[in-house]
Design a protein around this motif. Structure first.
Motif, mmCIF file in Angstrom:
data_model
loop_
_atom_site.group_PDB
_atom_site.id
_atom_site.type_symbol
_atom_site.label_atom_id
_atom_site.label_comp_id
_atom_site.label_asym_id
_atom_site.label_seq_id
_atom_site.Cartn_x
_atom_site.Cartn_y
_atom_site.Cartn_z
ATOM 1 N N TYR A 99 43.930 39.344 32.551
ATOM 2 C CA TYR A 99 42.863 38.407 32.890
ATOM 3 C C TYR A 99 43.062 37.029 32.270
ATOM 4 C CZ TYR A 99 41.111 40.130 28.407
ATOM 5 O OH TYR A 99 40.999 40.507 27.110
ATOM 6 N N ARG A 100 43.910 36.880 31.280
ATOM 7 C CA ARG A 100 44.176 35.566 30.699
ATOM 8 C C ARG A 100 45.305 34.836 31.428
ATOM 9 N NH1 ARG A 100 43.257 35.890 24.245
ATOM 10 N NH2 ARG A 100 41.244 36.942 24.388
ATOM 11 N N LYS A 101 46.061 35.543 32.203
ATOM 12 C CA LYS A 101 47.165 34.954 32.978
ATOM 13 C C LYS A 101 46.776 34.989 34.451
ATOM 14 C CE LYS A 101 50.423 36.450 29.531
ATOM 15 N NZ LYS A 101 51.571 37.253 29.198
ATOM 16 N N ARG A 102 45.939 34.033 34.830
ATOM 17 C CA ARG A 102 45.349 34.050 36.166
ATOM 18 C C ARG A 102 46.376 33.862 37.274
ATOM 19 N NH1 ARG A 102 42.601 31.640 32.666
ATOM 20 N NH2 ARG A 102 40.626 32.488 31.999
ATOM 21 N N TRP A 103 47.356 33.011 37.069
ATOM 22 C CA TRP A 103 48.367 32.797 38.118
ATOM 23 C C TRP A 103 49.202 34.048 38.334
ATOM 24 C CZ3 TRP A 103 47.844 29.419 41.628
ATOM 25 C CH2 TRP A 103 47.180 28.229 41.373
ATOM 26 N N LEU A 104 49.474 34.783 37.279
ATOM 27 C CA LEU A 104 50.182 36.061 37.425
ATOM 28 C C LEU A 104 49.303 37.063 38.161
ATOM 29 C CD1 LEU A 104 52.678 37.746 36.851
ATOM 30 C CD2 LEU A 104 51.699 38.316 34.612
ATOM 31 N N GLN A 105 47.998 37.031 37.880
ATOM 32 C CA GLN A 105 47.078 37.899 38.607
ATOM 33 C C GLN A 105 47.071 37.582 40.099
ATOM 34 O OE1 GLN A 105 43.145 37.652 36.825
ATOM 35 N NE2 GLN A 105 43.235 39.824 36.344
ATOM 36 N N VAL A 106 47.124 36.308 40.436
ATOM 37 C CA VAL A 106 47.156 35.913 41.848
ATOM 38 C C VAL A 106 48.413 36.468 42.519
ATOM 39 C CG1 VAL A 106 47.465 33.922 43.379
ATOM 40 C CG2 VAL A 106 45.710 33.865 41.610
ATOM 41 N N ARG A 107 49.541 36.319 41.856
ATOM 42 C CA ARG A 107 50.795 36.834 42.430
ATOM 43 C C ARG A 107 50.768 38.352 42.574
ATOM 44 N NH1 ARG A 107 53.322 32.973 38.534
ATOM 45 N NH2 ARG A 107 53.618 31.070 39.730
ATOM 46 N N LEU A 108 50.210 39.031 41.580
ATOM 47 C CA LEU A 108 50.125 40.486 41.661
ATOM 48 C C LEU A 108 49.142 40.930 42.747
ATOM 49 C CD1 LEU A 108 50.347 41.573 37.915
ATOM 50 C CD2 LEU A 108 52.070 41.793 39.697
ATOM 51 N N CYS A 109 48.113 40.129 43.015
ATOM 52 C CA CYS A 109 47.210 40.442 44.128
ATOM 53 C C CYS A 109 47.951 40.357 45.461
ATOM 54 C CB CYS A 109 46.009 39.507 44.122
ATOM 55 S SG CYS A 109 44.746 39.960 42.928
ATOM 56 N N PHE A 110 48.817 39.361 45.605
ATOM 57 C CA PHE A 110 49.641 39.280 46.817
ATOM 58 C C PHE A 110 50.571 40.494 46.915
ATOM 59 C CE2 PHE A 110 48.944 34.549 46.920
ATOM 60 C CZ PHE A 110 48.286 34.556 48.136
ATOM 61 N N ALA A 111 51.167 40.882 45.794
ATOM 62 C CA ALA A 111 52.046 42.059 45.793
ATOM 63 C C ALA A 111 51.253 43.318 46.139
ATOM 64 C CB ALA A 111 52.729 42.205 44.444
ATOM 65 N N LEU A 112 50.044 43.439 45.605
ATOM 66 C CA LEU A 112 49.191 44.585 45.922
ATOM 67 C C LEU A 112 48.859 44.624 47.411
ATOM 68 C CD1 LEU A 112 46.630 44.749 42.989
ATOM 69 C CD2 LEU A 112 48.164 46.551 43.714
ATOM 70 N N ALA A 113 48.573 43.465 47.977
ATOM 71 C CA ALA A 113 48.256 43.415 49.409
ATOM 72 C C ALA A 113 49.437 43.896 50.246
ATOM 73 C CB ALA A 113 47.859 41.992 49.801
ATOM 74 N N ILE A 114 50.629 43.464 49.881
ATOM 75 C CA ILE A 114 51.827 43.893 50.621
ATOM 76 C C ILE A 114 52.062 45.392 50.451
ATOM 77 C CG2 ILE A 114 54.343 43.668 50.695
ATOM 78 C CD1 ILE A 114 53.871 40.665 50.038
ATOM 79 N N MET A 115 51.878 45.899 49.231
ATOM 80 C CA MET A 115 52.078 47.333 49.002
ATOM 81 C C MET A 115 51.037 48.168 49.752
ATOM 82 S SD MET A 115 53.336 47.760 45.078
ATOM 83 C CE MET A 115 52.362 46.528 44.252
ATOM 84 N N LEU A 116 49.784 47.720 49.785
ATOM 85 C CA LEU A 116 48.748 48.465 50.502
ATOM 86 C C LEU A 116 49.012 48.451 52.006
ATOM 87 C CD1 LEU A 116 45.639 47.370 48.448
ATOM 88 C CD2 LEU A 116 46.536 49.684 48.656
ATOM 89 N N LEU A 117 49.508 47.340 52.529
ATOM 90 C CA LEU A 117 49.894 47.314 53.945
ATOM 91 C C LEU A 117 51.061 48.265 54.203
ATOM 92 C CD1 LEU A 117 49.582 43.516 54.777
ATOM 93 C CD2 LEU A 117 48.157 45.382 55.646
ATOM 94 N N GLY A 118 51.981 48.365 53.249
ATOM 95 C CA GLY A 118 53.092 49.297 53.373
ATOM 96 C C GLY A 118 52.627 50.748 53.370
ATOM 97 N N ILE A 119 51.659 51.060 52.526
ATOM 98 C CA ILE A 119 51.118 52.429 52.491
ATOM 99 C C ILE A 119 50.456 52.764 53.822
ATOM 100 C CG2 ILE A 119 49.370 53.903 51.425
ATOM 101 C CD1 ILE A 119 49.924 52.376 48.794
ATOM 102 N N GLU A 120 49.672 51.824 54.330
ATOM 103 C CA GLU A 120 49.015 52.070 55.627
ATOM 104 C C GLU A 120 50.048 52.213 56.737
ATOM 105 O OE1 GLU A 120 45.977 53.003 58.073
ATOM 106 O OE2 GLU A 120 45.826 52.715 55.909
#
Length: 179
Positions: A99-120
């Motif tokens: 939570y202190r590294k917000r830009w890293l959180q943003v990038r990981l949210c994009f990675a999560l979105a791609i992984m969740l689309l891959g699971i679906e």
């Protein structure tokens, strides 16, 4: 940490991803067998082959995170999908504590979105492959699960978390301008 709404959204993503470990995504009951007593099935190397089944026997094919099972025996392993779900769970859990590294959180949210689309995509692929193998059957009943759409629901919460993180970044930038 927990006072931020995006943390709650990411916790919901972790919970939804953890729920994916348990249910069956699809269950197929095979009823009336073809006249010759043969049915189409999926073999261990993910190709469609013909399997001889005694007439009158009822079969059940289940699809869950760990594989496609035919009468309790693994017919098709779903290893790549399992690894992707475990990796998604780990990334979502780690993202909460950054939570202190917000830009890293943003990038990981994009990675999560791609992984969740891959699971679906994996879920849709395996269900399509299973349904394709069953189209030659005279009668079968396929029952889908609510777990089929869990990655889409988790994707919505990842988007909400992304919006919350973006609002935090915008707020901090506006505070820096005031000084």
């Amino acid at each position: 940490m927990l006072q931020r709404i995006q943390t709650v959204h990411l916790l919901i993503v972790v919970a939804l991803t953890a729920v994916m470990f348990f249910p069956n995504y699809a269950t197929v009951k095979l009823g009336a067998i073809m006249p010759a007593g043969t049915v189409q099935s999926v073999s261990a190397d993910s190709t469609i082959t013909r399997v001889t089944v005694p007439v009158g026997a009822e079969e059940e094919v289940t699809f869950n995170l760990w594989g496609i099972f035919q009468n309790g025996h693994k017919a098709v392993p779903t290893t790549y999908m399992s690894v992707l779900v475990i990796l998604t769970l780990a990334v979502a859990f780690v993202t909460i504590f950054l939570y202190r590294k917000r830009w890293l959180q943003v990038r990981l949210c994009f990675a999560l979105a791609i992984m969740l689309l891959g699971i679906e995509a994996f879920i849709i692929l395996y269900i399509y492959k299973l349904k394709d193998a069953l189209d030659a059957m005279q009668s079968y009943a396929i029952k889908y699960s609510v777990a089929d759409v869990l990655p889409v629901v988790a994707l919505i919460f990842v988007y909400f978390a992304f919006r919350g993180i973006s609002k935090d970044i915008a707020l901090l930038r506006s505070l820096d301008r005031i000084r």
